[in-house]
Design a protein around this motif. Structure first.
Motif, PDB file in Angstrom:
ATOM      1  N   LEU A  76       2.226   6.443  30.268  1.00  0.00           N
ATOM      2  CA  LEU A  76       0.827   6.843  30.502  1.00  0.00           C
ATOM      3  C   LEU A  76      -0.065   6.121  29.686  1.00  0.00           C
ATOM      4  O   LEU A  76       0.346   5.486  28.631  1.00  0.00           O
ATOM      5  N   LEU A  77      -1.043   5.758  30.642  1.00  0.00           N
ATOM      6  CA  LEU A  77      -2.216   4.689  29.948  1.00  0.00           C
ATOM      7  C   LEU A  77      -3.206   5.610  29.404  1.00  0.00           C
ATOM      8  O   LEU A  77      -3.572   6.562  29.998  1.00  0.00           O
ATOM      9  N   LEU A  78      -3.678   5.186  28.148  1.00  0.00           N
ATOM     10  CA  LEU A  78      -4.922   5.927  27.434  1.00  0.00           C
ATOM     11  C   LEU A  78      -5.655   4.850  27.023  1.00  0.00           C
ATOM     12  O   LEU A  78      -5.306   3.808  26.318  1.00  0.00           O
ATOM     13  N   GLN A  79      -6.943   5.243  27.315  1.00  0.00           N
ATOM     14  CA  GLN A  79      -8.134   4.189  26.972  1.00  0.00           C
ATOM     15  C   GLN A  79      -9.128   5.147  26.255  1.00  0.00           C
ATOM     16  O   GLN A  79      -9.424   6.304  26.312  1.00  0.00           O
ATOM     17  N   GLY A  80      -9.460   4.507  24.922  1.00  0.00           N
ATOM     18  CA  GLY A  80     -10.277   5.204  24.176  1.00  0.00           C
ATOM     19  C   GLY A  80     -10.036   4.879  22.800  1.00  0.00           C
ATOM     20  O   GLY A  80      -9.354   3.971  22.428  1.00  0.00           O
ATOM     21  N   PRO A  81     -10.408   5.810  21.742  1.00  0.00           N
ATOM     22  CA  PRO A  81     -11.045   6.964  21.862  1.00  0.00           C
ATOM     23  C   PRO A  81     -12.574   6.771  22.572  1.00  0.00           C
ATOM     24  O   PRO A  81     -12.935   5.636  22.211  1.00  0.00           O
ATOM     25  N   CYS A  82     -12.833   7.604  23.281  1.00  0.00           N
ATOM     26  CA  CYS A  82     -14.046   7.618  24.114  1.00  0.00           C
ATOM     27  C   CYS A  82     -15.260   8.632  23.457  1.00  0.00           C
ATOM     28  O   CYS A  82     -14.698   9.689  22.990  1.00  0.00           O
ATOM     29  N   LYS A 205     -34.373  14.570  24.709  1.00  0.00           N
ATOM     30  CA  LYS A 205     -34.632  13.191  24.832  1.00  0.00           C
ATOM     31  C   LYS A 205     -34.458  12.775  25.998  1.00  0.00           C
ATOM     32  O   LYS A 205     -34.523  11.314  26.464  1.00  0.00           O
ATOM     33  N   GLY A 206     -34.188  13.542  26.994  1.00  0.00           N
ATOM     34  CA  GLY A 206     -33.856  13.066  28.491  1.00  0.00           C
ATOM     35  C   GLY A 206     -32.583  13.189  28.822  1.00  0.00           C
ATOM     36  O   GLY A 206     -31.954  13.764  28.320  1.00  0.00           O
ATOM     37  N   TRP A 207     -32.184  12.882  29.952  1.00  0.00           N
ATOM     38  CA  TRP A 207     -30.946  12.572  30.513  1.00  0.00           C
ATOM     39  C   TRP A 207     -30.049  11.963  29.873  1.00  0.00           C
ATOM     40  O   TRP A 207     -30.124  10.825  29.643  1.00  0.00           O
ATOM     41  N   GLN A 208     -28.759  12.258  29.543  1.00  0.00           N
ATOM     42  CA  GLN A 208     -27.718  11.730  28.626  1.00  0.00           C
ATOM     43  C   GLN A 208     -26.565  12.018  29.442  1.00  0.00           C
ATOM     44  O   GLN A 208     -26.380  12.765  30.410  1.00  0.00           O
ATOM     45  N   LEU A 209     -25.634  11.012  28.978  1.00  0.00           N
ATOM     46  CA  LEU A 209     -24.173  11.179  29.802  1.00  0.00           C
ATOM     47  C   LEU A 209     -23.228  11.641  28.668  1.00  0.00           C
ATOM     48  O   LEU A 209     -23.073  10.886  27.932  1.00  0.00           O
ATOM     49  N   ALA A 210     -22.658  12.832  29.218  1.00  0.00           N
ATOM     50  CA  ALA A 210     -21.566  13.392  28.367  1.00  0.00           C
ATOM     51  C   ALA A 210     -20.292  12.440  27.959  1.00  0.00           C
ATOM     52  O   ALA A 210     -19.724  12.300  27.007  1.00  0.00           O
ATOM     53  N   ASP A 213     -22.529   9.561  25.585  1.00  0.00           N
ATOM     54  CA  ASP A 213     -23.235  10.167  24.516  1.00  0.00           C
ATOM     55  C   ASP A 213     -22.866  11.467  23.934  1.00  0.00           C
ATOM     56  O   ASP A 213     -23.396  11.757  23.012  1.00  0.00           O
ATOM     57  N   GLY A 214     -21.873  12.033  24.648  1.00  0.00           N
ATOM     58  CA  GLY A 214     -21.280  13.122  24.214  1.00  0.00           C
ATOM     59  C   GLY A 214     -19.607  12.933  23.924  1.00  0.00           C
ATOM     60  O   GLY A 214     -19.151  11.728  23.808  1.00  0.00           O
TER      61      GLY A 214
END
Lengths: 225, 256
Positions: A76-82, A205-210, A213-214
């Motif tokens: 399993l490949l894991l990228q992050g933490p994100c 603050k406007g549109w953000q990306l989960a 930004d989350g």
């Protein structure tokens, strides 16, 4: 952002959405952050966001919706933490975890463990909790939510994006109560840095990306009907 | 893998990305030992677009449906924000434009012509456009840059062949088809992606080859083998979409 290659351990507990991987050499991950995960030898098309459920010296257990059958020994490949995880909840001395009916309660388990380790008092509010909670965690019913919020420094919950407004309609949270909440927004987190837009969240603050930004936001930051 | 014998105008190799799958500056390209021949930007509209209220990503057998509403800040703000970064890239940049009218198309094409390191433009037509609108957009896109018409490969785009020839498009991008799913008890329309589409794409490539346009195979490619098969079937280039999102094994125990 680093990518780690890891091996799935033991039995794949697909029925309750948990995947165990070797803990080394994975970095520290905060509650609410996630790994993008991908099994290259499988028929999986898109990476899946998996969240930390629990950790020991030998094993990191991840939770989430893993659509491909993962077998012991699979790579399993894991990228992050994100992403951005829970922040205020980790500082709380009195923490309320609210597991809504329509959201995965597993995602709150790692936060519970971290809070207990730091000496916080934790209350878990849920209609029916399927997890084995430690005895020091107080288990409450949703009818007791308002009293629990009054007791808490911070509250945390997990919700699908389209149900944020339902939280208010169903529980009749006041603005003061809402200001105590951090919410992990459950939404597809597939694209990495491509900014596909499907995880867009409307904030003051406007549109953000989960994905970036989350996925954890202060409930008071969010715009919802 | 066989290579195209003639490079497309505006590209330095036949390996490209699909609009929206590598962000506003390119990340890692998944095709082994190949580098991007041109970087295709995310979709850019004349006016700013918000995310769709019913945005979703729904897995389907062999792929997924993506419906985002193509959110972006609009062409003026996007170009201001990224023109400098695009100018410094190693590969040429292809802005992917979403005009709704000839006026919008002309304004956006003229604006990108002023930027550095722009190799071509992709024009994505609205869903089910009238022939008059197709001609209006093609006419408005004429200028200094090669123009690629971006069409869902299962749409009846061949009906516009005469117009595409008349306005001398540099090629046609056979892009993701449209479809719909039921999600949260509602029907959602979006674009379909995934390796399940590849056999359909190959069939379309063979049929469209006779029209004589340079074709870019922009859907369903998830492996080196499929990329080679598409080029051998007559594509002048390939575009890679969700393959860009997959993770690849690190060469060391951990890598940045």
């Amino acid at each position: 952002m680093k990518t780690y290659q890891n091996v799935v351990q033991g039995e794949s507990l697909k029925t309750d959405g948990l995947v165990h991987v070797e803990a080394q050499p994975l970095p520290a991950i905060q509650p609410g952050q996630y790994f993008r995960t991908f099994a290259p030898a499988s028929t999986q098309v898109l990476p899946v966001a998996l969240f930390p459920f629990s950790r020991t010296a030998e094993t990191l257990t991840l939770c989430g919706t893993f659509s491909t059958a993962v077998k012991p020994g699979d790579s399993l490949l894991l990228q992050g933490p994100c992403g951005r995880g829970f922040e205020e909840a980790l500082k709380a001395r009195h923490l309320v975890l609210f597991a809504a009916v329509t959201a995965p309660e597993n995602h709150l388990h790692f936060l519970m463990q971290a809070a207990l380790q730091s000496g916080a008092d934790v209350a878990w509010v849920s209609e029916a909790c399927s997890l084995a909670l430690p005895p020091q965690v107080e288990l409450l019913k949703p009818a007791e939510l308002h009293d629990a919020i009054a007791w808490a420094d911070t509250c945390a919950t997990v919700l699908p994006l389209h149900e944020i407004s339902t939280l208010f309609a169903g529980t009749r949270l006041s603005p003061a109560e809402a200001s105590k909440f951090e919410v992990l927004i459950e939404t597809p987190l597939a694209c990495g840095n491509a900014r596909c837009g499907v995880c867009s969240v409307q904030t003051k603050k406007g549109w953000q990306l989960a994905c970036k930004d989350g996925p954890v936001f202060r409930l008071g930051e969010l715009q919802y009907e | 893998m066989s290579e195209a014998t003639a490079l497309l105008p505006g590209a330095t190799s036949p390996y490209l990305n699909t609009a929206g799958f590598l962000g506003y500056t390119p990340g890692q390209y998944p095709v082994p030992e190949k580098s991007l021949g041109a970087f295709v930007t995310p979709p850019i509209s004349y006016h700013a677009r918000k995310p769709a209220a019913d945005r979703c990503l729904v897995e389907t057998p062999g792929g997924f449906l993506l419906h985002s509403g193509l959110p972006n800040e609009g062409y003026a703000k996007t170009l201001r924000q990224y023109a400098g970064k695009w100018a410094g890239l190693e590969m040429p940049v292809w802005p992917h434009l979403l005009p709704q009218s000839g006026y919008e198309c002309e304004k956006m094409v003229r604006a990108v012509e002023e930027l550095e390191n722009i190799g071509a433009v992709e024009i994505e037509f609205p869903a089910d456009p009238a022939p008059a609108l197709v001609e209006e957009l093609l006419q408005a896109s004429l200028g200094e840059l090669p123009v690629y018409a971006c069409v869902p490969f299962l749409s009846p785009w061949e009906q516009w062949s005469d117009l595409l020839r008349l306005y001398t498009v540099a090629g046609v991008v056979l892009s993701a088809p449209r479809g719909c799913v039921v999600h949260h008890n509602a029907t959602v329309n979006g674009r379909l992606y995934g390796p399940a589409l590849f056999p359909l794409l190959l069939e379309k490539l063979a049929a469209a080859h006779e029209l004589g346009f340079p074709l870019i195979a922009g859907s369903g490619i998830f492996s080196v083998l499929q990329a080679g098969q598409a080029l051998k079937a007559g594509a002048s280039a390939i575009q890679v979409d969700a393959w860009c999102w997959q993770l690849s094994a690190p060469t060391s125990p951990s890598r940045s």
